[in-house]
Design a protein around this motif. Sequence first.
Motif, PDB file in Angstrom:
ATOM      1  N   TYR A  14       8.028  -4.116  -6.654  1.00 25.72           N
ATOM      2  CA  TYR A  14       8.725  -3.470  -5.541  1.00 25.72           C
ATOM      3  C   TYR A  14       9.242  -4.520  -4.561  1.00 25.72           C
ATOM      4  O   TYR A  14      10.367  -4.404  -4.042  1.00 25.72           O
ATOM      5  N   TRP A  60      12.966  -5.201  -3.261  1.00 27.38           N
ATOM      6  CA  TRP A  60      13.210  -5.237  -1.809  1.00 27.38           C
ATOM      7  C   TRP A  60      13.987  -6.498  -1.443  1.00 27.38           C
ATOM      8  O   TRP A  60      14.934  -6.455  -0.652  1.00 27.38           O
ATOM      9  N   ASN A  79      17.854  -6.321   0.106  1.00 26.70           N
ATOM     10  CA  ASN A  79      17.751  -6.342   1.564  1.00 26.70           C
ATOM     11  C   ASN A  79      19.029  -6.925   2.184  1.00 26.70           C
ATOM     12  O   ASN A  79      19.319  -8.110   2.008  1.00 26.70           O
ATOM     13  N   ALA A 129       6.756  -6.112   6.130  1.00 27.34           N
ATOM     14  CA  ALA A 129       8.133  -5.610   6.044  1.00 27.34           C
ATOM     15  C   ALA A 129       8.361  -4.855   4.745  1.00 27.34           C
ATOM     16  O   ALA A 129       9.019  -3.802   4.728  1.00 27.34           O
ATOM     17  N   VAL A 130       7.833  -5.381   3.636  1.00 29.52           N
ATOM     18  CA  VAL A 130       7.983  -4.710   2.339  1.00 29.52           C
ATOM     19  C   VAL A 130       7.327  -3.330   2.379  1.00 29.52           C
ATOM     20  O   VAL A 130       7.908  -2.323   1.945  1.00 29.52           O
ATOM     21  N   ASN A 135       6.613  -1.533   5.025  1.00 30.50           N
ATOM     22  CA  ASN A 135       7.340  -0.642   5.941  1.00 30.50           C
ATOM     23  C   ASN A 135       8.459   0.081   5.195  1.00 30.50           C
ATOM     24  O   ASN A 135       8.708   1.269   5.415  1.00 30.50           O
ATOM     25  N   THR A 136       9.131  -0.659   4.321  1.00 29.30           N
ATOM     26  CA  THR A 136      10.183  -0.042   3.522  1.00 29.30           C
ATOM     27  C   THR A 136       9.598   0.969   2.542  1.00 29.30           C
ATOM     28  O   THR A 136      10.202   2.020   2.276  1.00 29.30           O
ATOM     29  N   ALA A 157       9.199   4.112   4.353  1.00 24.27           N
ATOM     30  CA  ALA A 157      10.505   4.770   4.496  1.00 24.27           C
ATOM     31  C   ALA A 157      10.964   5.395   3.187  1.00 24.27           C
ATOM     32  O   ALA A 157      11.623   6.445   3.194  1.00 24.27           O
ATOM     33  N   ASP A 158      10.603   4.768   2.062  1.00 28.74           N
ATOM     34  CA  ASP A 158      10.963   5.307   0.745  1.00 28.74           C
ATOM     35  C   ASP A 158      10.009   6.412   0.290  1.00 28.74           C
ATOM     36  O   ASP A 158      10.144   6.917  -0.843  1.00 28.74           O
ATOM     37  N   ASN A 214       1.625   2.271   6.521  1.00 28.78           N
ATOM     38  CA  ASN A 214       1.547   0.852   6.181  1.00 28.78           C
ATOM     39  C   ASN A 214       0.113   0.359   6.371  1.00 28.78           C
ATOM     40  O   ASN A 214      -0.437   0.473   7.465  1.00 28.78           O
TER      41      ASN A 214
END
Length: 379
Positions: free
Chosen positions: A74, A78, A82, A144-145, A147-148, A151-152, A158
């Motif tokens: 993943y 990302w 990005n 950051a990964v 967090n995405t 969102a996904d 997190n």
Amino acid sequence: MAKRSRRHSGGTIRQLPSGRWQVRVRDGATSKLVALGTYATKADANAALRHAGADQDRGAWVPPERGSVRLEDYARDWLDSNPRIRSPRTRERYDGLLRLHIGPTIGQAAIGKITPASVRRWHTDLAASASSDTAAKAYRMLRAVLNTAVADELIVRNPCRLDGAGQERAEERPLATVAEVNELADLVDPRWRLLVLMGAWTSLRFGELAALTRADVDLMRGVVRVTKSRQRLDDGTSVVVPPKSAAGRRTVAIPPPLVPEIEHHLAAFAQEGADGLLFVGAKGAPLDRSHWNRRWRRARAAIGRDDLRFHDLRHTGNTLAAATGASTKELMTRMGHSSMAAALRYQHATDDRDQAIARALGEAMERGKVVELDDRRSG
């Protein structure tokens, strides 16, 4: 043989031949029973089922199979998709963090299986084996990964929740004096004299200096425009890229004593034409950091300052700029920072300026005493 399932609101639990308790949750979107996991005790299984039901009630439940993707895979997707990672050098840094510090360890786990405890163990091990800066950078990337991933809708929350783990603690850097800056400028080849002087007195970074062209220098207005930076990649090639942030694109005023130095350099060493590079080698090659570092090490050794990095010249200029009484915003603009943290560090470092302020206050106090005494006498 598994014992009969016990039905609960929103799912079932049953004891497996191994003695563990399996929990299945009804997915509200499909009405199908989805395996949540197995637990050591019936009480743990009931608690997990209740928590899943509560998450469903508040719209925060994610089916476990969504989080089955391996973190390393993943993270690679990302990184590839990005839009914020435009700089080739930044891409290389992220690649290195993923390849060396995330992928081989926590990166092998499924995203849905990563917990705050597993993040804490990973960070503790990394901090023990790598520098504090590397550990902070790797943690920020992992956060950051994930967090995405939230969102996904692959995970609900997190698991990166370590206070301060992503903060780098910048070491106190040495300061070159004005005399030392001048000595260093005298010691390098005349072709590179201006590089040293501009490194200190315009606060430009090495990559920004290496990318300057004649068109970027406006001696009529006494300014230099920063619109790009030259980056050296791991394979030895270099690329010119725009600044990382809007704050990096700026116009910096040139101290007047530096103007004659620039005029001489333009006449003697810069490439011809508006797009001609300001700093090039004797054969016309762009300024290269590795070649320059050899010259820099010789010069600093000659004055007994092996502790100085070229970037410390910027530190000298910024500190003296703060000592002039420049505001935080003015320092941020000159340095090309979007955060006030660095500007505040320079302001805190200017003890000499603080002494000057104290002297000015003292003079004001003395003037006030004189006025007060005159008023008493006249009364």
